[in-house]
Design an enzyme around this catalytic site. Structure first.
Site, PDB file in Angstrom:
ATOM      1  N   GLU A 106      12.344   0.461  -5.750  1.00 36.72           N
ATOM      2  CA  GLU A 106      12.430  -0.983  -5.973  1.00 36.72           C
ATOM      3  C   GLU A 106      11.816  -1.685  -4.776  1.00 36.72           C
ATOM      4  O   GLU A 106      11.995  -1.245  -3.635  1.00 36.72           O
ATOM      5  CB  GLU A 106      13.891  -1.443  -6.106  1.00 36.72           C
ATOM      6  CG  GLU A 106      14.546  -1.107  -7.418  1.00 36.72           C
ATOM      7  CD  GLU A 106      15.229   0.243  -7.397  1.00 36.72           C
ATOM      8  OE1 GLU A 106      15.431   0.779  -6.281  1.00 36.72           O
ATOM      9  OE2 GLU A 106      15.553   0.765  -8.476  1.00 36.72           O
ATOM     10  N   TYR A 118       2.131   0.398  -1.865  1.00 34.84           N
ATOM     11  CA  TYR A 118       2.458   1.194  -3.057  1.00 34.84           C
ATOM     12  C   TYR A 118       1.296   1.211  -4.048  1.00 34.84           C
ATOM     13  O   TYR A 118       1.040   2.226  -4.701  1.00 34.84           O
ATOM     14  CB  TYR A 118       3.726   0.665  -3.718  1.00 34.84           C
ATOM     15  CG  TYR A 118       4.959   0.768  -2.835  1.00 34.84           C
ATOM     16  CD1 TYR A 118       5.225   1.944  -2.122  1.00 34.84           C
ATOM     17  CD2 TYR A 118       5.838  -0.287  -2.688  1.00 34.84           C
ATOM     18  CE1 TYR A 118       6.334   2.059  -1.302  1.00 34.84           C
ATOM     19  CE2 TYR A 118       6.956  -0.184  -1.874  1.00 34.84           C
ATOM     20  CZ  TYR A 118       7.196   0.984  -1.183  1.00 34.84           C
ATOM     21  OH  TYR A 118       8.293   1.098  -0.369  1.00 34.84           O
TER      22      TYR A 118
HETATM   23  C1  COA Z   1       5.243  -1.730   4.150  1.00 36.89           C
HETATM   24  C2  COA Z   1       5.071  -0.924   5.440  1.00 36.89           C
HETATM   25  C3  COA Z   1       5.996   0.297   5.383  1.00 36.89           C
HETATM   26  C4  COA Z   1       3.605  -0.468   5.551  1.00 36.89           C
HETATM   27  O1  COA Z   1       3.522   0.384   6.692  1.00 36.89           O
HETATM   28  P1  COA Z   1       2.113   0.579   7.451  1.00 36.89           P
HETATM   29  O2  COA Z   1       2.253   1.787   8.320  1.00 36.89           O
HETATM   30  O3  COA Z   1       1.696  -0.676   8.105  1.00 36.89           O
HETATM   31  O4  COA Z   1       1.123   0.889   6.224  1.00 36.89           O
HETATM   32  P2  COA Z   1      -0.310   1.584   6.313  1.00 36.89           P
HETATM   33  O5  COA Z   1      -0.950   1.302   7.619  1.00 36.89           O
HETATM   34  O6  COA Z   1      -0.148   3.010   5.947  1.00 36.89           O
HETATM   35  O7  COA Z   1      -1.089   0.789   5.176  1.00 36.89           O
HETATM   36  C5  COA Z   1      -1.530   1.455   4.003  1.00 36.89           C
HETATM   37  C6  COA Z   1      -2.105   0.401   3.067  1.00 36.89           C
HETATM   38  O8  COA Z   1      -1.072  -0.480   2.622  1.00 36.89           O
HETATM   39  C7  COA Z   1      -1.632  -1.799   2.476  1.00 36.89           C
HETATM   40  N1  COA Z   1      -0.995  -2.694   3.450  1.00 36.89           N
HETATM   41  C8  COA Z   1      -0.086  -2.349   4.401  1.00 36.89           C
HETATM   42  N2  COA Z   1       0.310  -3.446   5.081  1.00 36.89           N
HETATM   43  C9  COA Z   1      -0.372  -4.484   4.559  1.00 36.89           C
HETATM   44  C10 COA Z   1      -0.390  -5.873   4.854  1.00 36.89           C
HETATM   45  N3  COA Z   1       0.372  -6.416   5.827  1.00 36.89           N
HETATM   46  N4  COA Z   1      -1.212  -6.663   4.127  1.00 36.89           N
HETATM   47  C11 COA Z   1      -1.978  -6.149   3.146  1.00 36.89           C
HETATM   48  N5  COA Z   1      -2.010  -4.818   2.811  1.00 36.89           N
HETATM   49  C12 COA Z   1      -1.208  -4.012   3.522  1.00 36.89           C
HETATM   50  C13 COA Z   1      -3.110  -1.668   2.753  1.00 36.89           C
HETATM   51  O9  COA Z   1      -3.752  -1.328   1.528  1.00 36.89           O
HETATM   52  C14 COA Z   1      -3.143  -0.481   3.694  1.00 36.89           C
HETATM   53  O10 COA Z   1      -4.373   0.183   3.708  1.00 36.89           O
HETATM   54  P3  COA Z   1      -5.522  -0.310   4.741  1.00 36.89           P
HETATM   55  O11 COA Z   1      -4.883  -0.468   6.082  1.00 36.89           O
HETATM   56  O12 COA Z   1      -6.534   0.803   4.671  1.00 36.89           O
HETATM   57  O13 COA Z   1      -6.020  -1.621   4.196  1.00 36.89           O
HETATM   58  C15 COA Z   1       5.393  -1.807   6.699  1.00 36.89           C
HETATM   59  O14 COA Z   1       4.638  -2.996   6.615  1.00 36.89           O
HETATM   60  C16 COA Z   1       6.856  -2.161   6.837  1.00 36.89           C
HETATM   61  O15 COA Z   1       7.639  -1.412   7.433  1.00 36.89           O
HETATM   62  N6  COA Z   1       7.235  -3.339   6.270  1.00 36.89           N
HETATM   63  C17 COA Z   1       8.608  -3.814   6.401  1.00 36.89           C
HETATM   64  C18 COA Z   1       9.562  -2.933   5.647  1.00 36.89           C
HETATM   65  C19 COA Z   1       9.297  -2.938   4.150  1.00 36.89           C
HETATM   66  O16 COA Z   1       8.912  -3.930   3.576  1.00 36.89           O
HETATM   67  N7  COA Z   1       9.550  -1.753   3.524  1.00 36.89           N
HETATM   68  C20 COA Z   1       9.373  -1.587   2.099  1.00 36.89           C
HETATM   69  C21 COA Z   1      10.614  -1.899   1.374  1.00 36.89           C
HETATM   70  S1  COA Z   1      10.426  -1.532  -0.367  1.00 36.89           S
END
Ligand code: COA
Length: 147
Positions: A106, A118
């Site tokens: 979710e 995702y």
């Molecule tokens: C969501 C989260 C886990 C992503 O972690 P991350 O290590 O930054 O992700 P990645 O670097 O592996 O990114 C992979 C892809 O996701 C997408 N993405 C990640 N963050 C993004 C952002 N802020 N804006 C747009 N796209 C994003 C992009 O497609 C990215 O690929 P790219 O960098 O080649 O464009 C992180 O932002 C986080 O911890 N957020 C807060 C907690 C949260 O929301 N958890 C999910 C609850 S369901």
């Protein structure tokens, strides 16, 4: 487990990491629904629940918590420290869970960064849970598309 050509490593963790996961969750979800160490310990003591931690050198920078029951895996939470985002850690953590049957989760409808992650990992929308979160906001149900 090493992640070649990345500057981080992924490690499977046990219940002893509950306080660490809580600390990372707090810094990641500050102001939102933060889970404490007791909650993580309870989840990790349940059947089929596994935590994977991402570390850079010795610094914990993110984790994923997932629960597998039979041929279905639910991503319970994923968090990457704000200082270490957009370097592939979240993607690597999710990829590690994919392949464990049907994977679902979710995500808040307003969480664009997680939705983008995702989508990149091949998840598709499977439903909507109205009022899923404590603040009354809705959640999208996403499911891995490779099943
Ligand atoms: C969501 C989260 C886990 C992503 O972690 P991350 O290590 O930054 O992700 P990645 O670097 O592996 O990114 C992979 C892809 O996701 C997408 N993405 C990640 N963050 C993004 C952002 N802020 N804006 C747009 N796209 C994003 C992009 O497609 C990215 O690929 P790219 O960098 O080649 O464009 C992180 O932002 C986080 O911890 N957020 C807060 C907690 C949260 O929301 N958890 C999910 C609850 S369901």
């Amino acid at each position: 487990m090493n992640s070649p050509e990345k500057d981080f490593q992924l490690r499977v963790m046990g219940i002893e990491c509950a306080p660490l996961l809580a600390a990372l969750h707090e810094v990641t979800f500050r102001g939102g629904e933060v889970w404490d160490a007791t909650s993580f310990a309870a989840l990790l003591s349940g059947p089929g629940t596994e935590a994977m931690l991402a570390v850079i050198d010795t610094v914990p920078v993110g984790f994923i918590l997932a629960r597998t029951i039979l041929d279905e895996t639910e991503i319970l939470t994923i968090a990457v420290h704000p200082d270490f985002r957009r370097r592939g850690i979240g993607h690597a953590l999710v990829q590690n869970v994919l392949g464990k049957g049907k994977v679902f989760l979710e995500v808040a409808v307003c969480n664009n960064q997680a939705a983008a992650l995702y989508e990149k990992c091949g998840f598709v929308k499977a439903g909507l849970r109205r009022g899923y979160y404590r603040d009354g906001s809705d959640a999208l149900v996403l499911v891995s598309s490779d099943v």
